[in-house]
Design a protein around this motif. Structure first.
Motif, PDB file in Angstrom:
ATOM      1  N   VAL A   1       4.901  42.949 -38.416  1.00 26.53           N
ATOM      2  CA  VAL A   1       5.015  44.393 -38.668  1.00 26.53           C
ATOM      3  C   VAL A   1       6.315  44.980 -38.107  1.00 26.53           C
ATOM      4  CG1 VAL A   1       2.515  44.782 -38.748  1.00 26.53           C
ATOM      5  CG2 VAL A   1       3.704  44.945 -36.555  1.00 26.53           C
ATOM      6  N   HIS A   2       7.155  44.137 -37.502  1.00 24.07           N
ATOM      7  CA  HIS A   2       8.416  44.599 -36.908  1.00 24.07           C
ATOM      8  C   HIS A   2       9.384  45.009 -38.018  1.00 24.07           C
ATOM      9  CE1 HIS A   2      11.624  44.384 -33.714  1.00 24.07           C
ATOM     10  NE2 HIS A   2      10.588  44.827 -33.015  1.00 24.07           N
ATOM     11  N   ALA A   3      10.433  45.750 -37.651  1.00 18.27           N
ATOM     12  CA  ALA A   3      11.268  46.440 -38.644  1.00 18.27           C
ATOM     13  C   ALA A   3      11.776  45.551 -39.786  1.00 18.27           C
ATOM     14  CB  ALA A   3      12.443  47.100 -37.936  1.00 18.27           C
ATOM     15  N   THR A   4      12.351  44.409 -39.447  1.00 16.02           N
ATOM     16  CA  THR A   4      12.991  43.616 -40.506  1.00 16.02           C
ATOM     17  C   THR A   4      11.991  43.097 -41.540  1.00 16.02           C
ATOM     18  OG1 THR A   4      14.742  43.059 -38.946  1.00 16.02           O
ATOM     19  CG2 THR A   4      14.613  41.732 -40.968  1.00 16.02           C
ATOM     20  N   PRO A   5      10.938  42.359 -41.136  1.00 17.73           N
ATOM     21  CA  PRO A   5       9.966  41.960 -42.153  1.00 17.73           C
ATOM     22  C   PRO A   5       9.300  43.157 -42.826  1.00 17.73           C
ATOM     23  CG  PRO A   5       9.182  41.402 -39.924  1.00 17.73           C
ATOM     24  CD  PRO A   5      10.606  41.800 -39.797  1.00 17.73           C
ATOM     25  N   ALA A   6       9.019  44.204 -42.063  1.00 20.01           N
ATOM     26  CA  ALA A   6       8.313  45.365 -42.624  1.00 20.01           C
ATOM     27  C   ALA A   6       9.078  45.991 -43.787  1.00 20.01           C
ATOM     28  CB  ALA A   6       8.065  46.404 -41.529  1.00 20.01           C
ATOM     29  N   ALA A   7      10.411  46.028 -43.702  1.00 20.04           N
ATOM     30  CA  ALA A   7      11.189  46.688 -44.752  1.00 20.04           C
ATOM     31  C   ALA A   7      11.017  46.015 -46.116  1.00 20.04           C
ATOM     32  CB  ALA A   7      12.665  46.713 -44.362  1.00 20.04           C
ATOM     33  N   PHE A   8      10.638  44.739 -46.113  1.00 16.70           N
ATOM     34  CA  PHE A   8      10.427  44.018 -47.374  1.00 16.70           C
ATOM     35  C   PHE A   8       9.013  44.211 -47.913  1.00 16.70           C
ATOM     36  CE2 PHE A   8      14.097  42.103 -45.517  1.00 16.70           C
ATOM     37  CZ  PHE A   8      14.882  41.700 -46.590  1.00 16.70           C
ATOM     38  N   LEU A   9       8.077  44.632 -47.042  1.00 20.38           N
ATOM     39  CA  LEU A   9       6.653  44.596 -47.379  1.00 20.38           C
ATOM     40  C   LEU A   9       5.955  45.954 -47.302  1.00 20.38           C
ATOM     41  CD1 LEU A   9       5.922  41.485 -45.129  1.00 20.38           C
ATOM     42  CD2 LEU A   9       5.670  41.487 -47.617  1.00 20.38           C
ATOM     43  N   ALA A  10       6.617  46.965 -46.703  1.00 18.27           N
ATOM     44  CA  ALA A  10       5.913  48.209 -46.373  1.00 18.27           C
ATOM     45  C   ALA A  10       6.795  49.429 -46.640  1.00 18.27           C
ATOM     46  CB  ALA A  10       5.478  48.186 -44.906  1.00 18.27           C
ATOM     47  N   HIS A  11       6.175  50.583 -46.628  1.00 17.39           N
ATOM     48  CA  HIS A  11       6.885  51.859 -46.838  1.00 17.39           C
ATOM     49  C   HIS A  11       6.303  52.888 -45.881  1.00 17.39           C
ATOM     50  CE1 HIS A  11       8.603  50.093 -50.464  1.00 17.39           C
ATOM     51  NE2 HIS A  11       7.391  49.606 -50.668  1.00 17.39           N
ATOM     52  N   GLN A  12       7.020  53.128 -44.776  1.00 17.26           N
ATOM     53  CA  GLN A  12       6.559  54.085 -43.781  1.00 17.26           C
ATOM     54  C   GLN A  12       7.765  54.835 -43.215  1.00 17.26           C
ATOM     55  OE1 GLN A  12       3.461  54.839 -43.277  1.00 17.26           O
ATOM     56  NE2 GLN A  12       2.509  53.112 -44.361  1.00 17.26           N
ATOM     57  N   PRO A  13       7.599  56.092 -42.853  1.00 17.32           N
ATOM     58  CA  PRO A  13       8.741  56.889 -42.388  1.00 17.32           C
ATOM     59  C   PRO A  13       9.241  56.514 -41.000  1.00 17.32           C
ATOM     60  CG  PRO A  13       6.717  58.177 -42.289  1.00 17.32           C
ATOM     61  CD  PRO A  13       6.372  56.895 -42.991  1.00 17.32           C
ATOM     62  N   GLU A  14       8.472  55.731 -40.234  1.00 14.08           N
ATOM     63  CA  GLU A  14       8.841  55.467 -38.834  1.00 14.08           C
ATOM     64  C   GLU A  14       8.420  54.039 -38.463  1.00 14.08           C
ATOM     65  OE1 GLU A  14       9.285  54.777 -35.089  1.00 14.08           O
ATOM     66  OE2 GLU A  14      10.428  56.357 -36.103  1.00 14.08           O
ATOM     67  N   ARG A  15       9.352  53.291 -37.905  1.00 17.92           N
ATOM     68  CA  ARG A  15       9.144  51.859 -37.659  1.00 17.92           C
ATOM     69  C   ARG A  15       8.014  51.545 -36.682  1.00 17.92           C
ATOM     70  NH1 ARG A  15      14.434  49.422 -35.007  1.00 17.92           N
ATOM     71  NH2 ARG A  15      12.994  47.793 -34.365  1.00 17.92           N
ATOM     72  N   LYS A  16       7.678  52.495 -35.822  1.00 23.87           N
ATOM     73  CA  LYS A  16       6.627  52.220 -34.815  1.00 23.87           C
ATOM     74  C   LYS A  16       5.207  52.367 -35.378  1.00 23.87           C
ATOM     75  CE  LYS A  16       8.850  51.188 -31.004  1.00 23.87           C
ATOM     76  NZ  LYS A  16      10.083  51.839 -30.653  1.00 23.87           N
ATOM     77  N   MET A  17       5.090  52.730 -36.653  1.00 29.22           N
ATOM     78  CA  MET A  17       3.758  52.894 -37.254  1.00 29.22           C
ATOM     79  C   MET A  17       3.198  51.516 -37.634  1.00 29.22           C
ATOM     80  SD  MET A  17       4.747  56.251 -39.506  1.00 29.22           S
ATOM     81  CE  MET A  17       3.140  56.559 -40.218  1.00 29.22           C
ATOM     82  N   TYR A  18       2.997  50.693 -36.599  1.00 28.21           N
ATOM     83  CA  TYR A  18       2.671  49.285 -36.838  1.00 28.21           C
ATOM     84  C   TYR A  18       1.361  49.091 -37.589  1.00 28.21           C
ATOM     85  CZ  TYR A  18       6.406  48.221 -33.489  1.00 28.21           C
ATOM     86  OH  TYR A  18       7.609  48.110 -32.839  1.00 28.21           O
ATOM     87  N   GLN A  19       0.354  49.899 -37.301  1.00 28.89           N
ATOM     88  CA  GLN A  19      -0.940  49.702 -37.969  1.00 28.89           C
ATOM     89  C   GLN A  19      -0.861  50.110 -39.445  1.00 28.89           C
ATOM     90  OE1 GLN A  19      -4.565  50.579 -35.745  1.00 28.89           O
ATOM     91  NE2 GLN A  19      -3.314  51.112 -33.976  1.00 28.89           N
ATOM     92  N   GLU A  20      -0.112  51.183 -39.724  1.00 26.07           N
ATOM     93  CA  GLU A  20       0.087  51.590 -41.117  1.00 26.07           C
ATOM     94  C   GLU A  20       0.877  50.508 -41.854  1.00 26.07           C
ATOM     95  OE1 GLU A  20       0.554  53.470 -38.460  1.00 26.07           O
ATOM     96  OE2 GLU A  20      -0.367  55.437 -38.763  1.00 26.07           O
ATOM     97  N   ILE A  21       1.878  49.950 -41.175  1.00 30.48           N
ATOM     98  CA  ILE A  21       2.686  48.878 -41.775  1.00 30.48           C
ATOM     99  C   ILE A  21       1.811  47.649 -42.042  1.00 30.48           C
ATOM    100  CG2 ILE A  21       4.564  47.241 -41.277  1.00 30.48           C
ATOM    101  CD1 ILE A  21       5.966  49.625 -39.775  1.00 30.48           C
ATOM    102  N   ALA A  22       0.918  47.319 -41.103  1.00 31.28           N
ATOM    103  CA  ALA A  22       0.014  46.171 -41.289  1.00 31.28           C
ATOM    104  C   ALA A  22      -0.845  46.350 -42.541  1.00 31.28           C
ATOM    105  CB  ALA A  22      -0.870  45.992 -40.061  1.00 31.28           C
ATOM    106  N   LEU A  23      -1.303  47.574 -42.757  1.00 26.51           N
ATOM    107  CA  LEU A  23      -2.118  47.838 -43.951  1.00 26.51           C
ATOM    108  C   LEU A  23      -1.295  47.617 -45.219  1.00 26.51           C
ATOM    109  CD1 LEU A  23      -4.790  48.756 -45.178  1.00 26.51           C
ATOM    110  CD2 LEU A  23      -4.064  51.135 -44.886  1.00 26.51           C
ATOM    111  N   ASP A  24      -0.053  48.117 -45.223  1.00 29.44           N
ATOM    112  CA  ASP A  24       0.839  47.875 -46.373  1.00 29.44           C
ATOM    113  C   ASP A  24       1.034  46.371 -46.589  1.00 29.44           C
ATOM    114  OD1 ASP A  24       1.194  50.580 -46.741  1.00 29.44           O
ATOM    115  OD2 ASP A  24       3.260  50.648 -46.026  1.00 29.44           O
ATOM    116  N   ILE A  25       1.212  45.640 -45.502  1.00 25.36           N
ATOM    117  CA  ILE A  25       1.468  44.198 -45.614  1.00 25.36           C
ATOM    118  C   ILE A  25       0.240  43.487 -46.183  1.00 25.36           C
ATOM    119  CG2 ILE A  25       1.846  42.085 -44.254  1.00 25.36           C
ATOM    120  CD1 ILE A  25       3.696  43.758 -42.440  1.00 25.36           C
ATOM    121  N   ALA A  26      -0.939  43.877 -45.702  1.00 22.97           N
ATOM    122  CA  ALA A  26      -2.173  43.242 -46.180  1.00 22.97           C
ATOM    123  C   ALA A  26      -2.382  43.481 -47.674  1.00 22.97           C
ATOM    124  CB  ALA A  26      -3.366  43.764 -45.390  1.00 22.97           C
TER     125      ALA A  26
END
Ligand SMILES: [Zn+2]
Length: 390
Positions: free
Chosen positions: A141-166
């Motif tokens: 869920v960290h910034a670099t992998p997240a940018a390929f898999l997720a869409h969130q306004p703030e990088r620290k939104m790890y749980q929201e990013i995890a949901l996007d990734i799932a």
């Protein structure tokens, strides 16, 4: 898919708003045709050394008896990596530029300056029925992998990013951060379970070592390498090279239409923030082993474009007077990132596109061009069920 189409529409609007050279003469510049000898790439493997500038590469080279696998590249370019709100980028803005082709603010994950989602090269590949994967030595869920898999306004939104990734549909996910999937505080979801329902084999290093993992090509794979951040290489983290070795073959077996794979060496950056030279060299040499494995696959395969780059330099590292081979005198100027240009190395079909000096957003465009995703997009409108690699 609607996001992709609306994004194309956005680009059309932008293109139409460009000032014309003269009000009287309307000059239309169609996109340049690729050269006649252009062979599209079937697969793209993007290797990102987080915090890896030319000094980090030089330091690893001269700490390793003047040898690195990265020396095998002959096609080299430079990228400008500034963010939209700061000349010194963070990993979120720079990864979003490379993943999605938009210049954005520090902290942005897969969104533009106005926090609007922008489709990533991985999502577009997935929508075309290609297989997709992400491997990192940080949390997934960290910034670099997240940018390929997720869409969130703030990088620290790890749980929201995890949901996007799932829900990303990616075929292969390897990295830390298990707790954001199965010990959530913002909702009652169990994303571990949700992944299993979505035809993933889900496992983690509490159950098995990655190298002993039994997997099959008829299931997606999510492997969590730690509950939170994975440990440094020097403390026993050993999955990156085996993961890089299995991933291309795994993805090639997941779809006939090719694959997109991003592998990140995340802790090169963490060593830079800590101004810890030994930590840096260990992380760099492991990442270079990955480069060696990937180039070996690409050379045998012949249809794979390999790109190696960084997102920014970290630490303002220099190699000072008095240094000798395998005995360097390093110095650091900062505990944060710097604004120096970052090298880009390319090999395989489409590699020529990566010579020169260009913006980091061009890396997204060049990968699309190498895969000829523009042409495939036209067909997408007639293929509503194009997402075949889940
Ligand atoms: Zn950093």
């Amino acid at each position: 898919m609607s996001r992709i189409l609306s994004l194309s529409f956005f680009f059309l609007l932008v293109a139409c708003n460009q000032p014309h050279p003269s009000a009287a003469v309307m000059v239309v510049n169609p996109p340049a045709d690729p050269p006649e000898t252009f062979h599209p790439a079937k697969n793209v493997i993007l290797l990102i050394g987080d915090g890896m500038g030319l000094s980090q590469i030089s330091a690893a080279l001269y700490s390793n008896n003047n040898h690195l696998h990265i020396e095998q590249f002959s096609l080299i370019g430079l990228q400008k990596n500034f963010a939209s709100d700061n000349l010194i980028t963070d990993s979120a803005a720079s990864a979003t530029a490379m993943a999605c082709g938009v210049k954005t603010y520090n902290g942005a994950i897969g969104v533009n300056q106005d926090t609007m989602p922008a489709s990533s090269i991985l999502e577009e590949a997935e929508a075309h029925g290609m297989a997709t994967g992400v491997i990192t030595t940080s949390t997934i869920v960290h910034a670099t992998p997240a940018a390929f898999l997720a869409h969130q306004p703030e990088r620290k939104m790890y749980q929201e990013i995890a949901l996007d990734i799932a829900r990303s549909g990616a075929d292969l996910l390897i990295g830390g951060g298990k707790k954001y999937f199965n010990h959530r505080t913002i909702d009652l979801l169990d994303l571990y379970e949700e992944l299993e329902k979505k035809n993933y084999l889900v496992s983690d290093n509490y159950q098995t070592d990655f190298k002993d993992l039994q997997y099959s090509y008829d299931k997606n794979l999510a492997f969590f390498t730690s509950n939170d951040d994975p440990v440094p290489f020097s403390k026993g983290r050993d999955y990156l090279v085996p993961a890089a070795k299995m991933a291309p073959t795994f993805l090639a077996n997941r779809s006939q239409k090719g694959f997109f794979l991003m592998i990140e060496g995340a802790q090169i950056d963490w060593a830079g923030h800590a101004n810890n030279f030994d930590y840096l060299i260990q992380e760099m040499l492991e990442f270079d082993e990955v480069i060696g494995e990937i180039l070996q696959f690409a050379k045998a395969d012949g249809e794979t474009l390999v790109i190696v780059t960084g997102d920014h330099e970290t630490g303002g590292l220099s190699i000072n007077l008095g240094s000798r081979m395998n005995d360097l005198l390093p110095a650091w100027t900062t505990e944060y990132h710097t604004g120096t240009l970052i090298p880009v190395f390319a090999y395989g079909p489409g590699a020529d596109l990566f010579s020169g000096i260009y913006d980091n957003t061009e890396i997204y465009q060049k990968m699309r061009q190498a895969l000829q995703l523009h042409d495939r997009n036209a067909a997408l409108e007639f293929m509503p069920a194009a997402n075949g690699s889940n």
